[in-house]
Write an enzyme that holds these catalytic residues in place. Structure first.
Site, PDB file in Angstrom:
ATOM      1  CE  LYS A  34     -34.867   3.482 -20.861  1.00  0.00           C
ATOM      2  NZ  LYS A  34     -35.143   4.357 -22.008  1.00  0.00           N
ATOM      3  CG  ASP A  92     -36.515   9.379 -17.966  1.00  0.00           C
ATOM      4  OD1 ASP A  92     -37.421   9.947 -18.606  1.00  0.00           O
ATOM      5  OD2 ASP A  92     -35.469   8.963 -18.501  1.00  0.00           O
TER       6      ASP A  92
END
Ligand code: S3P
Length: 429
Positions: free
Chosen positions: A23, A316
């Site tokens: 991402k 994350d």
């Protein structure tokens, strides 16, 4: 909002997958393609909602971008080629889009307005707007630039020396992108090393950036040239299957073409620390972002402490680490992770709340959480709270649950992993 019933108490996970493109790198490939001169082509781009928001913002800024599945072509004409948008730039759920875009727009001599969803409306922006204002951009937002909508009238930036108050790659990147347009040399000092994808992109597009310890410097006025980018698989997406492979009994998984940038591999370090059978095979360290295949097998895990310099390398992955800890022997402590409170949700609260519903023994602390291991997970109704990583963590948790698990708001997962459930079903025995 919709809900789905997840597969529970399965016999094991087996097989191989290639997780979708990274991402962070996908966002940057479009941004750099837009501010460089010429045609950039990107393969293995992540067509998740967040990266599509980046594409749509740059199209509104007048950049010609063509997308076909996971291939993207961007026709850049340099920073000067960006045009004043006649619509609001909608970043959706994407913190990376809004923060990096602010750095680009801070140097542009026109007016723009950035807005996002309800989650973005709660995330702190002063960390970016304050130094950009110091560089000379006119920026405003609710609470004097803390929250969206954010308005920017940029141009005429002066370089700064800036000590980052938080270890954030988004803030560092915004300042590097502004620094490329400023008069003089901008230097950023990080409290801890964060992901260095922006630095690698600057070099990949023919620019110069220097790093010395925790200091990163960039000179203004550089001309970037179009490039060819092959995005590696996202280690943050792979993390869900690395964890699943380790904690679901009778599992063996091969994850192919995973990005192994050393600023992102904290999850591998933690799996090793916990005693997981994990092996990196076929590593390629020569490309601009290192990649490799990872093999993981069901393992007996032990609790651990996750803290300090390791936190930015796995920020994350903390929701899925918390789930692994519920299955490990002994206690796991996660600390120095206050940043979790300002992610897509307050991830200390959502992880603790949702895993507790399934029977986990987990407590929130001011800067992380404590998880007691070897708990049997039950079943029930859980929610992603609109946070993709919470949704994926709960879907993996369900595999271990004895009862039925219903996941509300599962569609949030498409933010970073649109084919997550297809991959999951492919691996279930
Ligand atoms: C990102 C940086 C991290 C990370 C986010 C993506 C990036 O955020 O949590 O998912 O692409 O630079 P922070 O910079 O806020 O730590």
């Amino acid at each position: 909002m919709t809900s789905i019933t997840l597969k529970s108490s399965i016999a094991g996970l087996n097989g191989e997958i290639s997780v979708p493109g990274d991402k962070s790198i996908s966002h940057r490939s479009v941004m750099f393609g837009a501010i460089a001169h010429g045609e950039t082509s990107v393969s293995n781009f992540l067509p998740g909602d967040d990266c599509l928001s980046t594409i749509s913002c740059f199209q509104k800024l007048g950049v010609k971008i063509e997308v076909e599945k996971d291939s993207v072509r961007i026709n850049g004409s340099g920073f000067e080629g960006l045009k004043e948008p006649n619509e609001i730039l909608d970043v959706g759920n994407s913190g990376t889009t809004i923060r990096l875009l602010m750095g680009i727009l801070a140097g542009r001599p026109f007016y723009s307005c950035l807005h996002g969803d309800a989650s973005i409306g709660k995330r702190p922006m002063t960390r970016v707007t304050k130094p950009l204002k110091q560089m000379g951009a006119a920026i405003d937002g609710r609470e004097t630039g803390q929250y969206t909508p954010i308005t920017i009238r940029g141009g005429n930036l002066t370089a700064i020396n800036y000590q980052l108050p938080v270890a954030s790659a988004q803030v560092k990147s915004a300042l590097l992108l502004a620094g490329l347009q400023a008069e003089g040399k901008t230097t950023i000092i990080e409290p801890q090393a964060t992901r260095d994808h922006t630095e690698r992109m600057i070099r990949k597009f023919g620019g110069e950036v220097s790093t010395a310890g925790r200091e990163i410097s960039v000179k203004g006025g550089q001309k970037l040239t179009a490039s060819v980018i092959n995005v590696p698989g996202d280690i943050s997406s792979a993390a869900f299957f690395l964890a699943a492979g380790a904690i679901v009994p009778n599992s063996k998984l091969l994850l192919k073409n995973v990005g192994l940038n050393p600023t992102r591999t904290g999850i591998i370090e933690v799996l090793q620390q916990m005693g997981a059978k994990i092996e990196i095979i076929k590593q390629d360290s020569n490309s601009f972002e290192p990649v490799g295949d990872i093999l993981v097998e069901a393992s007996k895990l032990t609790g651990t402490v996750v803290e300090g310099e390791l936190i930015p390398k796995l920020i994350d992955e903390i929701p899925i680490i918390a789930l692994m800890a519920t299955q490990a022997e002994g206690k796991t402590v996660i600390k120095d992770a206050e940043e979790l409170k300002v992610k897509e949700t307050n991830r200390i609260d959502t992880v603790v709340h949702e895993l507790s519903k399934l029977g986990a023994s987990i407590e929130a602390t001011t800067d992380g959480m404590v998880i007691y291991g070897q708990t049997k997970l039950g079943g029930g109704t859980v929610s992603s709270h609109g946070d993709h990583r919470i949704g994926m963590m709960l879907s993996i948790a369900a595999l271990l649950c004895q009862g039925e698990v219903i996941l509300e708001n599962h569609e949030a997962i498409s933010v970073s992993y649109p084919n997550f459930f297809t991959h999951l079903h492919h691996l279930i025995q």
